[in-house]
Design a protein around this motif. Sequence first.
Motif, PDB file in Angstrom:
ATOM      1  N   GLU A   1       0.859  -1.177   0.000  1.00  0.00           N
ATOM      2  CA  GLU A   1       0.000   0.000   0.000  1.00  0.00           C
ATOM      3  C   GLU A   1       0.900   1.233   0.000  1.00  0.00           C
ATOM      4  O   GLU A   1       1.886   1.306   0.733  1.00  0.00           O
ATOM      5  CB  GLU A   1      -0.902   0.015   1.233  1.00  0.00           C
ATOM      6  CG  GLU A   1      -1.864   1.186   1.305  1.00  0.00           C
ATOM      7  CD  GLU A   1      -3.022   1.097   0.332  1.00  0.00           C
ATOM      8  OE1 GLU A   1      -3.768   2.083   0.201  1.00  0.00           O
ATOM      9  OE2 GLU A   1      -3.179   0.036  -0.307  1.00  0.00           O
ATOM     10  N   GLY A   2       0.546   2.214  -0.838  1.00  0.00           N
ATOM     11  CA  GLY A   2       1.339   3.429  -0.935  1.00  0.00           C
ATOM     12  C   GLY A   2       0.579   4.662  -0.482  1.00  0.00           C
ATOM     13  O   GLY A   2      -0.656   4.648  -0.388  1.00  0.00           O
ATOM     14  N   SER A   3       1.294   5.716  -0.221  1.00  0.00           N
ATOM     15  CA  SER A   3       0.691   7.011   0.088  1.00  0.00           C
ATOM     16  C   SER A   3       1.558   8.104  -0.518  1.00  0.00           C
ATOM     17  O   SER A   3       2.755   7.910  -0.750  1.00  0.00           O
ATOM     18  CB  SER A   3       0.552   7.218   1.596  1.00  0.00           C
ATOM     19  OG  SER A   3       1.824   7.281   2.217  1.00  0.00           O
ATOM     20  N   PHE A   4       0.931   9.257  -0.778  1.00  0.00           N
ATOM     21  CA  PHE A   4       1.623  10.383  -1.395  1.00  0.00           C
ATOM     22  C   PHE A   4       1.326  11.659  -0.635  1.00  0.00           C
ATOM     23  O   PHE A   4       0.215  11.866  -0.148  1.00  0.00           O
ATOM     24  CB  PHE A   4       1.193  10.540  -2.862  1.00  0.00           C
ATOM     25  CG  PHE A   4       1.628   9.400  -3.737  1.00  0.00           C
ATOM     26  CD1 PHE A   4       2.812   9.478  -4.454  1.00  0.00           C
ATOM     27  CD2 PHE A   4       0.862   8.254  -3.832  1.00  0.00           C
ATOM     28  CE1 PHE A   4       3.222   8.423  -5.250  1.00  0.00           C
ATOM     29  CE2 PHE A   4       1.260   7.192  -4.622  1.00  0.00           C
ATOM     30  CZ  PHE A   4       2.442   7.271  -5.334  1.00  0.00           C
ATOM     31  N   GLY A   5       2.339  12.502  -0.527  1.00  0.00           N
ATOM     32  CA  GLY A   5       2.198  13.786   0.143  1.00  0.00           C
ATOM     33  C   GLY A   5       3.430  14.613  -0.107  1.00  0.00           C
ATOM     34  O   GLY A   5       4.299  14.241  -0.906  1.00  0.00           O
ATOM     35  N   PRO A   6       3.575  15.754   0.574  1.00  0.00           N
ATOM     36  CA  PRO A   6       4.770  16.587   0.400  1.00  0.00           C
ATOM     37  C   PRO A   6       5.986  15.944   1.051  1.00  0.00           C
ATOM     38  O   PRO A   6       5.868  15.164   1.997  1.00  0.00           O
ATOM     39  CB  PRO A   6       4.392  17.894   1.099  1.00  0.00           C
ATOM     40  CG  PRO A   6       3.342  17.501   2.095  1.00  0.00           C
ATOM     41  CD  PRO A   6       2.583  16.373   1.466  1.00  0.00           C
ATOM     42  N   ASP A   7       7.164  16.264   0.524  1.00  0.00           N
ATOM     43  CA  ASP A   7       8.384  15.696   1.097  1.00  0.00           C
ATOM     44  C   ASP A   7       8.548  16.153   2.543  1.00  0.00           C
ATOM     45  O   ASP A   7       8.131  17.256   2.915  1.00  0.00           O
ATOM     46  CB  ASP A   7       9.604  16.089   0.264  1.00  0.00           C
ATOM     47  CG  ASP A   7      10.024  17.535   0.466  1.00  0.00           C
ATOM     48  OD1 ASP A   7      10.838  17.793   1.370  1.00  0.00           O
ATOM     49  OD2 ASP A   7       9.519  18.402  -0.272  1.00  0.00           O
ATOM     50  N   PRO A   8       9.138  15.312   3.405  1.00  0.00           N
ATOM     51  CA  PRO A   8       9.192  15.608   4.846  1.00  0.00           C
ATOM     52  C   PRO A   8      10.229  16.653   5.242  1.00  0.00           C
ATOM     53  O   PRO A   8      10.245  17.090   6.389  1.00  0.00           O
ATOM     54  CB  PRO A   8       9.539  14.243   5.457  1.00  0.00           C
ATOM     55  CG  PRO A   8      10.284  13.520   4.381  1.00  0.00           C
ATOM     56  CD  PRO A   8       9.666  13.968   3.084  1.00  0.00           C
TER      57      PRO A   8
END
Length: 293
Positions: free
Chosen positions: A94-101
């Motif tokens: 399972e993947g997720s996407f968002g802004p870089d940390p």
Amino acid sequence: MTCERRLVPLFTGPSPYRGRRVALLTRHGKERVIAPVLEPAIGCRIELVEGFDTDRLGTFTREIPRAGTQREAARKKARIGMELANLPHGLASEGSFGPDPIAGMFSWNVEFVIFLDAERGLEVVGVAQGKANHGHLLTGDWTVAEAFARQAEFPAHHLVVRPEGENDPRIRKGIAHWAELEASFAWAQTQSVNGLAFLETDVRAHVNPTRQSTIRAAAEDLAAKLLSPCPVCRAPGFWIVDRVPGLPCSECGAPTRETRADILGCVRCPHQITRLRGDRREADPGRCDYCNP
């Protein structure tokens, strides 16, 4: 690819899964990146399970929201695959996407590959993360849309097109050819009140090579964990459960918030050990609250 430090297992042993069949539920070709890693590493035989539409658990294009956390979604997929295949061992990703940390300036992908062992009552998760190929654009200008597609490494990375905006239910996915993209762009404009088309990178695993690389790295992380047995109960998955700060500053010697040691723990019994890191003895002064307040 990943921002996580790769840890060499403190304890290694023979794979307890040699010759075992492991169910993998996916409809997006993830077996092509997971099986070549896990099968030779732990000696299992991965069996593809296709009797369930995993899009029912959530889609990246937002038609169906994902229920629960990323780990819960991966666990649910693995259990469904185990039930359908009637096997005590299962895998899912399972993947997720968002802004870089770090700076929040570009898209970031976190991937979980989960392994369930119903015989031992174990759950082990491989994790990897890195920069994603996941962009979007709203435009009525084909020249601008074409430039976006090239920047998104189309057609190796497929695209998605909608009319009007990001949540319009009318959608064309898996666009893989320039003629198809231009036709879909024109279709979206004719369907749109504002004359605009919304383009985004298709991040389903089988049409996004960048994401495939991150899934492969998560599978490698999982393989290392499954080959790291607990020194007390021998359960696989003996790995980092926490970190100890306090690495001394190279300039003033004061303890910093940088990691000095890793705490490794068992997924089944309470055994833990603290392992000092050997890769760095001192922290950069730029990470010191005294030298760089």
